[in-house]
Design an enzyme around this catalytic site. Structure first.
Site, PDB file in Angstrom:
ATOM      1  N   ARG A  28       0.821  -1.224   0.000  1.00  0.00           N
ATOM      2  CA  ARG A  28       0.000   0.000   0.000  1.00  0.00           C
ATOM      3  C   ARG A  28       0.844   1.259   0.000  1.00  0.00           C
ATOM      4  NH1 ARG A  28      -5.467  -0.762   1.660  1.00  0.00           N
ATOM      5  NH2 ARG A  28      -6.063  -2.435   0.275  1.00  0.00           N
ATOM      6  N   ARG A  32      -3.942   6.780   0.400  1.00  0.00           N
ATOM      7  CA  ARG A  32      -4.471   8.032   0.957  1.00  0.00           C
ATOM      8  C   ARG A  32      -3.533   8.792   1.878  1.00  0.00           C
ATOM      9  NH1 ARG A  32     -10.012   5.262   2.654  1.00  0.00           N
ATOM     10  NH2 ARG A  32      -8.477   3.606   2.784  1.00  0.00           N
ATOM     11  N   ARG A  41      -6.864  11.006  -6.966  1.00  0.00           N
ATOM     12  CA  ARG A  41      -8.101  10.260  -6.706  1.00  0.00           C
ATOM     13  C   ARG A  41      -9.316  11.176  -6.841  1.00  0.00           C
ATOM     14  NH1 ARG A  41     -11.757   8.683  -2.912  1.00  0.00           N
ATOM     15  NH2 ARG A  41     -12.075   6.468  -2.480  1.00  0.00           N
ATOM     16  N   ASP A  78      -6.645  -3.482  -7.734  1.00  0.00           N
ATOM     17  CA  ASP A  78      -7.168  -4.094  -6.516  1.00  0.00           C
ATOM     18  C   ASP A  78      -7.427  -5.577  -6.726  1.00  0.00           C
ATOM     19  OD1 ASP A  78      -8.158  -2.974  -3.738  1.00  0.00           O
ATOM     20  OD2 ASP A  78      -9.478  -4.629  -4.296  1.00  0.00           O
ATOM     21  N   TYR A 154     -14.360 -12.314   0.233  1.00  0.00           N
ATOM     22  CA  TYR A 154     -15.120 -11.116  -0.139  1.00  0.00           C
ATOM     23  C   TYR A 154     -16.321 -11.469  -1.021  1.00  0.00           C
ATOM     24  CZ  TYR A 154     -11.401  -8.137   1.713  1.00  0.00           C
ATOM     25  OH  TYR A 154     -10.505  -7.518   2.539  1.00  0.00           O
TER      26      TYR A 154
END
Ligand code: CP3
Length: 348
Positions: A28, A32, A41, A78, A154
């Protein structure tokens, strides 16, 4: 002698060479915590728009390389793009995380197996192409995918609970369904990773974020064996491509992943003992990672001492400096810069 193109330090270590200082990249590393990421973004609109805009996705892949001079870039995409390409609706709920609707069931299996994912995922391959073209030759580009078990968690959870226990329960009730789902994910993941290598990825990482907690027979059946199958098939089609695995939370079972001759590196999570990993894993595989990402939020002496201790634990072995999981949005970027400096302290 001067070589026109030096093989990257990262790829050298991944092939088993020992260097004076470890190459460094962070899970990562794009995200952010970086103001320049937040700007791009915002321009893209949403996280998914960003993933499917090759120019912008390539830009955010390169941002941490420019800012910190990491040894490797990791494709900005992702692990949940495969279920999305299979037809599930993917959304990110603020504060809750990813969500795939509706949850997959046995009735979806045949449709998913027949589904062509190449069109939907084409922009991801374009991002790889653009990024490889823009990266310096001494920087490696890592492609990636989720492991079938984690992606399955998921796909079955539906809601944001992403509860591995729910999938485990289904694995006991209807093992044939889980086997079929995993088989589809193995096929699609091989296709996805091979296309990334064809577009220019130098190495691959498979993330099994939710492998922890599985009893050993299920862990072998649903995590280790499918990932091994993926790695073998990718390497048969793309010989020489290094494959790294991150079986998070599996405790001492990580030794079985390291013992496999198909993986080039094993990433360790923050709860793995460093000394144990050096003694047990390093003789069989390149070890990567281990630093608690929360240390990058705190920073200071505590972080620096831990980083130096981790790096010196693996001195004399092929080791790649990384975290035990991804950077968090709360990390001050200057702490990341400090860690890269520490990793290179010996290299002057
Ligand atoms: O820099 C990089 O590591 C490359 C890009 C990358 C992302 N996700 C971007 C991303 C990688 C390698 C991943 C892998 C991934 N995605 C995993 C495996 C690794 C891990 O962290 O365990 C998992 C489980 C996912 C699923 C996923 N996607 C989660 C849990 C989240 C976070 C949700 C949130 O709101 O924080 C995402 C979204 C996501 N993927 C973000 C990024 C940068 C945050 C998106 C944003 O809001 O901008």
């Amino acid at each position: 002698m001067n070589f026109p193109q030096s093989k990257s330090a990262f790829l050298q270590v991944l092939s088993g060479e020992v260097r004076e200082t470890p190459p460094v990249w962070f899970m990562r590393q794009a995200g952010r915590y970086l103001p320049e990421y937040r700007d791009v973004r915002a321009k893209a609109g949403s996280f998914l728009d960003l993933c499917f805009s090759p120019d912008l996705a390539s830009e955010v892949t390169l941002q941490p390389i420019r800012r910190f001079d990491f040894d490797a870039a990791i494709l900005f995409a992702d692990i949940l793009l495969i279920p999305m390409a299979l037809g599930q609706h993917l959304s990110f709920v603020e504060g809750e995380g990813p969500r795939l609707d509706p949850p997959v069931g046995p009735a979806d299996i045949d449709r998913f197996r027949e589904r062509d994912i190449s069109q939907i995922l084409a922009p991801v391959y374009e991002t790889v192409r653009k990024t490889r073209a823009a990266l310096a030759p001494d920087k490696a580009l890592i492609g990636f995918a989720g492991a079938p078990w984690t992606v399955g968690v998921y796909m079955l959870a539906g809601g944001p609970s992403r509860d591995p226990v729910a999938l485990r329960a289904i694995a006991y009730e209807n093992p044939a369904f889980i086997d079929a789902l995993i088989e589809i994910l193995v096929d699609k993941t091989v296709e996805y990773l091979v296309a990334q290598v064809a577009a220019g990825a130098d190495a691959l990482q498979i993330f099994d974020t939710w492998a922890g907690g599985l009893p050993e027979d299920l862990l072998r059946r649903f995590s280790l064996e499918p990932m091994t199958e993926i790695a073998r098939r990718v390497k048969a089609i793309c010989p020489g491509t290094p494959v790294m695995v991150f079986p998070r939370g599996v405790g001492a079972m990580v030794a079985e992943y390291a013992a496999s001759d198909v993986y080039d590196a094993v990433s360790i999570d923050a709860s793995t003992s460093w000394d144990w990993a050096r003694k047990t894993l390093s003789p069989h595989a390149v070890v990567q990672g281990g630093l608690d990402p929360l240390l990058t939020v705190a920073g200071g002496e505590t972080m620096e001492k831990a980083a130096r201790a981790l790096i010196s634990t693996f001195e004399g072995t092929p080791y790649i400096f990384n975290l035990g999981h991804g950077l968090t949005p709360q990390t001050p970027p200057e702490n990341v810069a400090r860690l890269v400096e520490i990793a290179r302290e010996g290299r002057r």
